[in-house]
Design an enzyme around this catalytic site. Structure first.
Site, short mmCIF file in Angstrom:
data_model
loop_
_atom_site.label_atom_id
_atom_site.label_comp_id
_atom_site.label_asym_id
_atom_site.label_seq_id
_atom_site.Cartn_x
_atom_site.Cartn_y
_atom_site.Cartn_z
N GLU A 104 90.83 -12.43 8.59
CA GLU A 104 91.44 -11.12 8.63
C GLU A 104 91.47 -10.54 9.91
O GLU A 104 92.58 -9.86 10.41
CB GLU A 104 91.10 -10.01 7.36
N TYR A 128 99.84 -21.92 5.98
CA TYR A 128 98.45 -21.70 6.11
C TYR A 128 97.59 -23.11 6.78
O TYR A 128 97.65 -23.35 7.99
CB TYR A 128 97.54 -21.30 5.02
ZN LIG Z 1 96.27 -14.29 6.49
#
Ligand SMILES: [Zn+2]
Length: 552
Positions: free
Chosen positions: A341, A415
């Site tokens: 994050e 991702y």
């Molecule tokens: Zn992320």
């Protein structure tokens, strides 16, 4: 944030496979609604004005789970226009819109409101409107993936409240221009909560006012451009501590907030923050929001990259809820939520996509930041093992880039596959100093900007001196993985690319024999030959995300 846990991903993959099997070769069809177009398009009612400033004023009332307040929107007039689109999602409602104290006519169309301005809007002028709103906002079903407001309680029964709206959109809880292309230059956030609670939002806390109705108002101020979903409320009986980090741009204020019941674990786990900053400043350049500080704030959900206010719910354990997404062991040496994050401060909050179809700009680089963090502390092999290990999570179900102008995300392959695409490109650059320069250069060139995929692709091609267009087309706009076909011939091997886009001629490193020699070749769709003396074995360097196949 990441979208699915691997378990969900696998279940979903099986279901998708069964359902789509008969249609796999045909194009997937999507149905988009009028609401999607209003959300995802830079409509004429958005395009004529440029956001300068927001002041969000909101009162949070946990007892009946309502919000009420207003957004002041200051804007520059770019071209003639008298109708303005402002977004606010049902069931919240806009009560009234004013300009210069005058109420304006408003027409609701789903989650959008079209405001008719009576005062002539002169090009070059700065104007403002205030949108008053209220109601019970959507309650988050599965935050942060299916977001909204989270009304929860800590162990002592105190309110523990948060917002999470990535994907869903900030208009789920406050009126705004809910499209990512435009950001205000700065923002004020004034949050009124019951007097025993603390609100943590973005930027710096300027003042706390005790009101005579048993509430307190927290005034936060963000001096940098901020994206919509980066804005957040975190409300609880927080304990707070801080430290100063000396980074590339000087002193950086680090502020931490955790519930009393977790403060000891948090004080230990959050020690990873300076470590994270050191690694990321090395790879990506200075933390992009020194003026707003860095905060890590405990939340009742897993976590999110809120700008200068990263939120955390990873149970103070290393890995992703205690698991290693790479299955190599490296992912258990650090806290996934702190690293991932926070990595988004560079790729999401500093460099922000204009259209959510280009979300790979956020998630692929941030997935790769996990590899770079691992490399910084445990060596280049460790980093490579991590990113390669993450390949088990790739689905290759559909392209990474979504559909433009309808608020549509591409495959969750953005991702792990995106990270592996970047790792593959790094092999093509084949110069670690230059690679680092490209990553730092991206953050400098697109500092506090919203961008398209094309801009990022062009920059990387130009700076690397490698034409990466076919590589981006292959990995971002197609779901197939290139296969290197090879076959032994007298004195060597023949090889070629199949299962790839036109013009795909990516160089690749081969290992001939058990442990070398290594040779770099540039296959195309035509057979080529590499000479090999006595070696009967050919393998592709595992750092390249491609497949290989021995053919007769
Ligand atoms: Zn992320």
């Amino acid at each position: 944030m990441r979208k699915h846990t691997p378990k969900t991903a696998i279940t979903f993959r099986l279901i998708t496979l069964v359902l789509l099997l008969p249609f796999l070769a045909s194009a997937q069809r999507y149905e988009f609604t009028h609401d999607d177009t209003l959300r995802g398009t830079i409509t004429p009612e958005r395009a004529w004005w440029d956001l300068a400033f927001y002041h969000l004023t909101v009162r949070v009332q946990p007892t009946d789970s309502t919000l009420s307040g207003s957004t002041l929107i200051r804007y520059r007039v770019l071209k003639p226009g008298q109708t303005m689109q402002v977004d606010l999602q049902r069931p919240l409602k806009v009560m009234r819109v004013e300009q210069d104290g005058q109420s304006l006519a408003v027409r609701q169309d789903g989650n959008a409101y079209f405001v008719t301005l009576t005062k002539p809007q002169k090009v070059g002028q700065t104007e403002s409107i205030t949108v008053f709103y209220g109601g019970k906002p959507r309650v988050a079903k599965r935050p942060p993936w299916d977001g909204g407001l989270v009304w929860s309680r800590d162990k002592s029964g105190n309110w523990f409240i948060a917002t999470a709206c990535q994907g869903l959109g900030a208009s789920a809880w406050w009126p705004c221009k809910d499209h990512m292309y435009d950001e205000p230059d700065s923002m004020a956030i004034s949050v009124t909560v019951p007097e025993d609670l603390t609100d943590v939002s973005n930027g710096r806390l300027r003042r706390v006012t005790t009101n005579n109705d048993h509430t307190r108002t927290f005034d936060w101020y963000v001096v940098n451009p901020i994206n919509n979903y980066g804005v957040n409320l975190n409300i609880g009986r927080y304990e707070h501590w801080s430290e100063t980090y000396t980074g590339e741009k000087g002193p950086l204020a680090l502020n931490y907030y955790a519930l009393p019941e977790h403060v000891d674990s948090a004080r230990t786990q959050f020690k990873q923050v300076p470590k994270m900053l050191k690694a990321f400043e090395h790879w990506f350049g200075p933390y992009p929001f020194y003026e707003d500080g860095y905060k890590l704030v405990e939340t009742p959900y897993l976590g999110m990259e809120h700008q200068s206010s990263v939120t955390y719910g990873n149970r103070f354990r290393n890995g992703y809820l205690g698991r290693d997404l790479s299955r190599t062991g490296w992912g258990l040496l650090w806290d996934f939520i702190i690293v991932h994050e926070s990595g988004h401060e560079w790729f999401a909050n500093n460099i922000t996509y204009k259209d959510v179809a280009d979300m790979w700009i956020h998630e692929s680089f941030t997935n790769y930041s996990e590899c770079l963090f691992t490399e910084y502390y445990y060596g280049k092999d460790a980093g490579a093992q991590y990113v390669i290990g993450c390949r088990a999570n790739i689905r290759n179900d559909r392209p990474i880039i979504g559909i433009y102008n309808v608020n549509h995300e591409g495959s969750s392959d953005m991702y792990y596959k995106g990270g592996n695409m970047l790792h593959t490109i790094r092999q093509l650059v084949d110069n670690d100093a230059k690679w680092r320069q490209i990553l730092r250069g991206l953050n400098k060139t697109f500092y506090h900007k919203t961008v398209t995929s094309a801009q990022i692709e062009q920059y990387m091609s130009q700076q690397s001196g490698v034409n990466l267009k076919p590589v981006f087309d292959q990995y971002l706009r197609d779901s197939k993985i290139p296969v290197l076909e090879y076959r032994p011939v007298a004195g060597g091997f023949q090889y070629r690319w199949v299962n790839c886009v036109n013009e795909f001629a990516m160089p690749v490193k081969l290992c001939l024999g058990e442990s070398g020699p290594y040779v770099k070749v540039q296959p195309t769709s035509q057979w080529k030959t590499v000479s090999a003396k006595n070696e009967t074995l050919l393998t592709v360097d595992a750092n390249y995300y491609v497949l290989s196949k021995l053919v007769p």
